[in-house]
Design an enzyme around this catalytic site. Sequence first.
Site, PDB file in Angstrom:
ATOM      1  N   ASP A  20      -5.608 -12.173  45.589  1.00  8.16           N
ATOM      2  CA  ASP A  20      -6.992 -11.763  45.848  1.00  8.16           C
ATOM      3  C   ASP A  20      -7.259 -12.151  47.310  1.00  8.16           C
ATOM      4  O   ASP A  20      -6.308 -12.300  48.082  1.00  8.16           O
ATOM      5  CB  ASP A  20      -7.939 -12.456  44.846  1.00  8.16           C
ATOM      6  CG  ASP A  20      -9.332 -11.869  44.845  1.00  8.16           C
ATOM      7  OD1 ASP A  20      -9.484 -10.718  44.426  1.00  8.16           O
ATOM      8  OD2 ASP A  20     -10.279 -12.541  45.271  1.00  8.16           O
TER       9      ASP A  20
ATOM     10  N   VAL B  95     -10.794 -19.626  35.628  1.00 12.01           N
ATOM     11  CA  VAL B  95     -11.698 -19.280  34.530  1.00 12.01           C
ATOM     12  C   VAL B  95     -11.104 -18.107  33.756  1.00 12.01           C
ATOM     13  O   VAL B  95     -10.689 -17.105  34.348  1.00 12.01           O
ATOM     14  CB  VAL B  95     -13.103 -18.897  35.076  1.00 12.01           C
ATOM     15  CG1 VAL B  95     -13.986 -18.390  33.949  1.00 12.01           C
ATOM     16  CG2 VAL B  95     -13.756 -20.077  35.770  1.00 12.01           C
TER      17      VAL B  95
ATOM     18  N   ALA C  73      -9.545 -12.906  33.928  1.00 13.95           N
ATOM     19  CA  ALA C  73      -9.568 -14.261  34.479  1.00 13.95           C
ATOM     20  C   ALA C  73      -9.768 -14.187  35.984  1.00 13.95           C
ATOM     21  O   ALA C  73      -9.658 -13.106  36.583  1.00 13.95           O
ATOM     22  CB  ALA C  73      -8.264 -14.987  34.168  1.00 13.95           C
ATOM     23  N   LYS C  74     -10.057 -15.283  36.598  1.00 14.82           N
ATOM     24  CA  LYS C  74     -10.099 -15.369  38.056  1.00 14.82           C
ATOM     25  C   LYS C  74      -9.903 -16.814  38.453  1.00 14.82           C
ATOM     26  O   LYS C  74     -10.237 -17.727  37.681  1.00 14.82           O
ATOM     27  CB  LYS C  74     -11.455 -14.885  38.574  1.00 14.82           C
ATOM     28  CG  LYS C  74     -11.411 -14.393  40.003  1.00 14.82           C
ATOM     29  CD  LYS C  74     -10.826 -12.992  40.065  1.00 14.82           C
ATOM     30  CE  LYS C  74     -10.836 -12.434  41.463  1.00 14.82           C
ATOM     31  NZ  LYS C  74     -10.420 -11.022  41.452  1.00 14.82           N
ATOM     32  N   GLY C  75      -9.356 -17.018  39.648  1.00 16.90           N
ATOM     33  CA  GLY C  75      -9.175 -18.373  40.144  1.00 16.90           C
ATOM     34  C   GLY C  75      -9.582 -18.455  41.594  1.00 16.90           C
ATOM     35  O   GLY C  75      -9.695 -17.425  42.280  1.00 16.90           O
TER      36      GLY C  75
END
Length: 424
Positions: free
Chosen positions: A154, A68, A113-115
């Site tokens: 992460d 995202v 963003a992050k996934g």
Amino acid sequence: MAQEMSHKTDGKQNLYQVALKQLDYVAKLIDLDPGIHEILKYPKRELTVNFPVRMDDGSYKVFTGYRVQHNLARGPAKGGIRYHPAVTLDEVRALAMFMTWKCAVMNLPYGGAKGGVICNPKILSSAELERLTRRYTTEISIIIGPNYDIPAPDLYTNPQVMSWIMDTYSMHVGHSVPAVVTGKPMCIGGSKGRLEATGRGCMIVTLEALKHLGVRLDETTVAVQGSGNVGGAAARLLSEVGCKVIAISDSQGGIYHPKGLDIPAVLKHKSETGGIVDMKNVDVISNEELLELDCTVLLPAALESQITEENAPRIKARVVTEGANGPTNPAADRILEDRKIFLVPDILANAGGVTVSYFEWVQDLQAFFWQENEVNERLTQIMTSSFAEVLATAQKYNTDMRTAAYVLAVDRVASAGLQRGIYP
Ligand code: NAD
């Protein structure tokens, strides 16, 4: 006031709803343009991928992953990838939005963003993890890239996973692209100073907070919860600059000495034996006791939700530096604020990591690598100026440091959006 500003969900609340509430709160405070407010509520792009992975026993399993991108007004997107069974799209949306604010508060030229991939990395073999990573990278490669979106580690992803991402992306385009991901090992374009960057950032903002409160370093005592990447480095660096680190812990419990611990010896013991509580000539305390010690600085650097409405009235520190993400509950936030305890919020305190990730990307793009002292000097410069800007914002709005950090961040992202205008 601080209640609305905490990251924490206090139970099963949806993290994205919490993030939206935070945004609404700040929007009102700064009288944000309603159109920009509307834009900032939604992620710009959301990609869901369902992809097969061949398991070691020859069977196939389909995994679901997300990437995202919340906002790109200030630059390409930046944010980690997590591997965890409980990953949800709403969690990834919220974390992408937090990354937008974190990069903006540090004034890095990035959006957020992050996934995530829904999986249990603890039961996957290394070969399965590699195949999962390479296929997930392939699926999201249509939106990542050094000028588009730069992932990082992460929860349960590490330099090895970043190496596989870098290699997979590079294979697709036919040449090496180290700048597609950060948190890589040094031999393929990682940065010096990255490993201790988050702890170093915690040390720098703690010194700034003490300076602001007029506390001398030689009269400063510190208690650190956690002795991993963040807590261990922060404790060592704070002891090096003359603070007395009187307590530190790991998941087994804490150790305490009123005259100060020999932190390099503690960390050596931990790396040799796997723990710290069997060290000689120290008192053993619980993690709960550590939080309530009589000390100048409390540095939670382990888990979320450690400071709660239950123990906040008994916290004796003058400064709380949030090394961990979300260590303070919303209700506790308010209690600390009422008790005039100076809190350096996670979005600022632990942003040393993303800042040196930015340096890694810059070095990769230039193919020119910096010495460690250059990395540390630039990190110090960015951490101290961000601290000063958040403090000035807190004073301007007569509010706490957490709210101020969000005000500064939302205002910067909104300004970029307004300045660029709406296409077409
Ligand atoms: P880590 O795994 O290296 O260390 C975690 C530490 O917490 C270990 O010492 C572990 O023993 C301790 N711990 C685990 N359970 C505990 C418990 N119940 N009570 C007390 N201590 C316990 O992790 P890290 O990279 O140091 O991350 C710590 C926190 O900082 C996390 O919240 C993470 O999200 C946040 N953070 C890390 C970075 C980074 O660059 N590593 C950046 C930003 C935020």
